[in-house]
Design a protein around this motif. Structure first.
Motif, short mmCIF file in Angstrom:
data_model
loop_
_atom_site.label_atom_id
_atom_site.label_comp_id
_atom_site.label_asym_id
_atom_site.label_seq_id
_atom_site.Cartn_x
_atom_site.Cartn_y
_atom_site.Cartn_z
N GLU A 233 0.83 -1.21 0.00
CA GLU A 233 0.00 0.00 0.00
C GLU A 233 0.86 1.26 0.00
O GLU A 233 0.56 2.24 -0.69
N LEU A 234 1.95 1.22 0.79
CA LEU A 234 2.83 2.38 0.86
C LEU A 234 3.47 2.64 -0.51
O LEU A 234 3.58 3.79 -0.95
N ILE A 235 3.87 1.56 -1.19
CA ILE A 235 4.47 1.73 -2.52
C ILE A 235 3.49 2.44 -3.45
O ILE A 235 3.82 3.41 -4.12
N LYS A 236 2.25 1.95 -3.46
CA LYS A 236 1.23 2.54 -4.34
C LYS A 236 1.02 4.01 -4.00
O LYS A 236 0.93 4.87 -4.86
N LYS A 237 0.93 4.28 -2.70
CA LYS A 237 0.68 5.66 -2.24
C LYS A 237 1.83 6.57 -2.67
O LYS A 237 1.59 7.70 -3.13
N ILE A 238 3.06 6.10 -2.50
CA ILE A 238 4.20 6.93 -2.88
C ILE A 238 4.21 7.16 -4.38
O ILE A 238 4.36 8.28 -4.86
N ARG A 239 4.02 6.11 -5.14
CA ARG A 239 4.03 6.24 -6.60
C ARG A 239 2.95 7.22 -7.06
O ARG A 239 3.20 8.11 -7.88
N ASP A 240 1.78 7.03 -6.50
CA ASP A 240 0.66 7.88 -6.86
C ASP A 240 0.92 9.33 -6.47
O ASP A 240 0.72 10.26 -7.27
N GLY A 241 1.39 9.53 -5.25
CA GLY A 241 1.66 10.87 -4.75
C GLY A 241 2.73 11.58 -5.56
O GLY A 241 2.64 12.78 -5.84
N LEU A 242 3.76 10.85 -5.94
CA LEU A 242 4.84 11.44 -6.73
C LEU A 242 4.30 11.91 -8.06
O LEU A 242 4.56 13.06 -8.49
N GLU A 243 3.52 11.06 -8.73
CA GLU A 243 3.00 11.42 -10.05
C GLU A 243 2.05 12.61 -9.96
O GLU A 243 2.05 13.47 -10.84
N LYS A 244 1.27 12.65 -8.89
CA LYS A 244 0.35 13.79 -8.72
C LYS A 244 1.12 15.09 -8.52
O LYS A 244 0.61 16.17 -8.77
N ASN A 245 2.35 14.99 -8.03
CA ASN A 245 3.18 16.18 -7.84
C ASN A 245 4.11 16.40 -9.03
O ASN A 245 5.13 17.09 -8.90
N ASN A 246 3.74 15.80 -10.18
CA ASN A 246 4.51 15.99 -11.41
C ASN A 246 5.96 15.53 -11.32
O ASN A 246 6.85 16.10 -11.95
N ILE A 247 6.19 14.52 -10.50
CA ILE A 247 7.52 13.92 -10.43
C ILE A 247 7.49 12.65 -11.26
O ILE A 247 6.60 11.81 -11.08
N LYS A 248 8.43 12.54 -12.20
CA LYS A 248 8.45 11.37 -13.06
C LYS A 248 9.07 10.19 -12.33
O LYS A 248 10.17 10.30 -11.79
N VAL A 249 8.39 9.05 -12.35
CA VAL A 249 8.93 7.84 -11.71
C VAL A 249 9.45 6.93 -12.82
O VAL A 249 8.68 6.31 -13.55
N VAL A 250 10.77 6.92 -12.96
CA VAL A 250 11.41 6.19 -14.07
C VAL A 250 12.67 5.49 -13.57
O VAL A 250 13.23 5.87 -12.55
N PRO A 251 13.12 4.45 -14.31
CA PRO A 251 14.34 3.75 -13.88
C PRO A 251 15.55 4.68 -13.85
O PRO A 251 15.65 5.61 -14.66
N LEU A 252 16.45 4.38 -12.93
CA LEU A 252 17.68 5.13 -12.71
C LEU A 252 18.42 5.52 -13.99
O LEU A 252 18.88 6.66 -14.14
N SER A 253 18.54 4.55 -14.89
CA SER A 253 19.38 4.76 -16.06
C SER A 253 18.84 5.86 -16.97
O SER A 253 19.56 6.38 -17.81
N GLN A 254 17.59 6.24 -16.77
CA GLN A 254 17.02 7.26 -17.65
C GLN A 254 17.36 8.68 -17.23
O GLN A 254 17.11 9.63 -17.97
N PHE A 255 17.90 8.82 -16.03
CA PHE A 255 18.18 10.21 -15.60
C PHE A 255 19.41 10.34 -14.72
O PHE A 255 19.88 11.43 -14.48
N VAL A 256 19.97 9.23 -14.26
CA VAL A 256 20.94 9.38 -13.19
C VAL A 256 22.24 10.04 -13.64
O VAL A 256 22.89 10.73 -12.87
N SER A 257 22.60 9.91 -14.90
CA SER A 257 23.84 10.53 -15.34
C SER A 257 23.70 12.04 -15.43
O SER A 257 24.68 12.77 -15.45
N MET A 258 22.46 12.51 -15.44
CA MET A 258 22.23 13.95 -15.58
C MET A 258 22.49 14.71 -14.29
O MET A 258 22.63 15.91 -14.29
N ILE A 259 22.51 14.00 -13.20
CA ILE A 259 22.64 14.68 -11.91
C ILE A 259 24.07 15.17 -11.71
O ILE A 259 25.02 14.47 -11.97
#
Lengths: 259, 259, 259, 259
Positions: A233-259
């Motif tokens: 339930e916590l996983i679902k809540k976090i995923r849902d909450g992140l997306e509602k706050n316009n945070i993209k939930v994607v695998p590490l390899s898609q953004f981690v080198s940009m940091i």
């Protein structure tokens, strides 16, 4: 401004007839899977099945090597030498590689398990052994490790990419380490509070410690657990909450080198 | 006309504090190393060291997967399903891959061990499982198997390269299989006789069976053992005798596709 | 006045096809055998054979339990809980009991192995767990442990008999513990010196430490090793020297309660 | 006239963090517990806990030895020699003995597990090895085995007591062996039918086979399973039904020698 975050979870921890975890459910919501490699949990059939389920859900594959201690689930400190740990990590990454490549994919990241994770977080010699194992097997793999740990330093030193992880449901100390589970307040039970902490960390890079003081943490991944329905339930809540706050939930390899 | 032959031997069978075999010596004379992968023998440190010694001697790396039975050294029939065997073989190939790639090389061949070897020689289902494991992990790897066995058929069926091996010091039956060790005359003690059989097999494709009748065998590799000083002497004698007869002793990958 | 002493050695450390130690020779000269019980070394067939050889030579049977770590030979610290250690020790004592009782004998003593021995020597919680395991399985068994260790204290506290052991070929510190192997002078190479130290310890209860100062040690058993021919020579020399000095070399159970 | 019967079930099959079975519930209703001994399932902590729960419920303790194959749960045929099997069985009985004696009790019976059970039912060499292991460790222990199997013959030959077991929910062939699970009708789903078969077998010594013909079976124990809530219901139903029919449900050792 857009933020990206990865959700990672330990999976593939079943063994022989023994079932553990809710992998089929968890893999619908996370973006990176830490797959046990047969030393502390998992077996070849379980690894194969877990890689398949992860791929079906678009989840990136990660190796989750541990100490050779199935009876203790890799949770007990084992005083292995750095040379032993390096060889154990290589062996387990390789074993998972076989299943990944069989399905036409590769290993995105390596996150070591349990006692190895806790020991290497503080011991540079072990951390370095792990970083070198990753470098020598496939230098494109990302090391996933606790923020500010010796593993992050070792990854930088050997020249591999590291990603830092944040624990949504755990309290932090002022030095950036987790409050041990036995201390009151160590586990954040309220799911809304957990979610707010994640979002604040992402947007401001700040986390309130157990003492009330703010510290700076910039994590690329949130570690979540799938052992029981409540955890799910916590996983679902976090995923849902992140997306509602316009945070993209994607695998590490898609953004981690940009940091 | 020039002939080529490979000499293969099982190595890397030490485990923890336990030492087995004369790997340092054997690897000076063979051209292909069958390296144990931790299921019936070997451990990560031993695997790493064995890959290093093989490379130093220009010996090609091979995976030597077996049943998960260290107590029985993988020599006991275990009624695992083809799906289990396939996953076990992948796991072990992958584990060795990690050490091979760490040293900048790759796996040339796969030869399964002990009971798995004997069972898969006769059981097409198991043989197919092994061939598919090789195909799916790296289709360039060569399967090394007994001449005329189900494994050779399976390799052809799935489309991987197979190499057949010949036992220099063992008597053959008319059906091309080995005379069991417990039968009188099963082991050829005279080193000169063993050498002559190898050379005749290479030059004429013929081997005299225990009954005195000739059969046809065209092998690409000679299987030799390095367990004791006497065995090591036979390896040296064979290698020396082959070279004196203008037969090139080289790793499988250098000539096997030409056959 | 007559003195008695026991000579103990670790045996039964072979595993599957792997051979270790010179048990057949060693068991001719020692009086107490510490038999590995399958967790760090040994297997059921090896245990059975070792019990038989010990009995044939009139050597008393002892259990030699260790951590579940064959790959590390039980030599690596494993942070198991006292409850786990207690259960592991019981399990292994019981396993050996089956072979002892099969041959009409019983277990004289328990000496834990490697990392468990070193950890329990200093950690009262572990030492107590071991002492309780012995008490609960068979309170007549003797605990064999380093002189002055936490294990000796725990044995006294739970009410089982303890015997202290002395290392003939190792230098001692002033606090009665061994000089670590990596320190110069830690191992006494000269066999005559080693023998003299044993005899002096028995006759005067005194041992000269590495700093030159005398300390008091009253041991009931001398620990000897049988890994190599040189070690075997030392065993013979000690046994011979003791007997020439009218010291009786007999199993612990024949005299230890008298102390 | 009064009838007695024993109800036996496999328990103690959890391992490390892995939970299996509903032992706490099952042990309220059965009279004999077959406790896994660490080779195919179970570990020292689980064994200790299982012995405690059994004792608390007045359930007799039995050893449940299997092949050394946790990954396959001891269900895969392993071609071990009779000497190996004998030593494995002794080892595991001994290990359980330690926990039994710790709690002031002893082992009532031995029932081997899975593939070892199926193989020894038909192979006299293996059956004899198991019977001798029991005889040599404690000749008072009862061997629990399938009616009419080689194990029953071997027990008689070596002079130990054997008890035969009946499967309440399985169809029988005319030769007295079980109809394989994959055959239609092999499993008796209707709990009332299962109960009636048990009562008829006890009162008349007769069982109707899958072909409709009656055969003679006189069992001392009913084998029941506790893997799931439905299985637990069947146990309760059988226990309840037996008692309502004035059949005493008691541990083997209370009546088996009278037969």
């Amino acid at each position: 401004m857009a933020y990206c975050i990865d959700l990672n979870s330990d999976v593939g921890e079943s063994f022989g007839v023994y079932r553990l975890g809710m992998d089929d459910e968890v893999l619908k919501y996370v973006t990176s899977a830490n797959i046990a490699c047969g030393y502390h949990a998992g077996d070849p059939l379980v690894m194969e099945r877990t890689v398949e389920i992860a791929l079906k859900n678009g989840v990136a594959i990660g190796a989750h090597p541990g100490y050779p201690d199935i009876m203790g689930f890799g949770r007990r400190d084992l005083k292995a030498t750095p040379a032993e740990v390096k060889a154990y990590v290589k062996y387990q990454i390789g074993a998972l590689y076989a299943f990944a490549v069989s399905k036409g994919t590769r290993i995105q990241h390596v996150k070591v398990h349990g006692a190895m994770y806790n020991m290497a977080a503080k011991d540079y010699g072990l951390a370095r052994a792990i970083a070198e194992a990753i470098l020598e097997v496939d230098s494109q793999m990302i090391m996933l490790a606790p923020a500010g740990s010796q593993m992050i330093s070792a990854a930088e030193d050997v020249g591999i990419t590291a990603a830092e992880e944040f624990f949504a449901d755990r309290a932090y100390k002022e030095d950036g380490t987790l409050v041990p589970r036995e201390v009151a307040g160590a586990v954040i039970e309220d799911e809304d509070v957990a979610l707010k902490r994640v979002i604040r960390m992402l947007q401001s890079g700040r986390v309130e410690t157990i003492t009330g003081k703010d510290i700076s943490i910039k994590a690329n991944s949130i570690c979540v657990h799938g052992d029981n329905p409540k955890a799910l339930e916590l996983i679902k809540k976090i995923r849902d909450g992140l997306e509602k706050n316009n945070i993209k939930v994607v695998p590490l390899s898609q953004f981690v080198s940009m940091i």
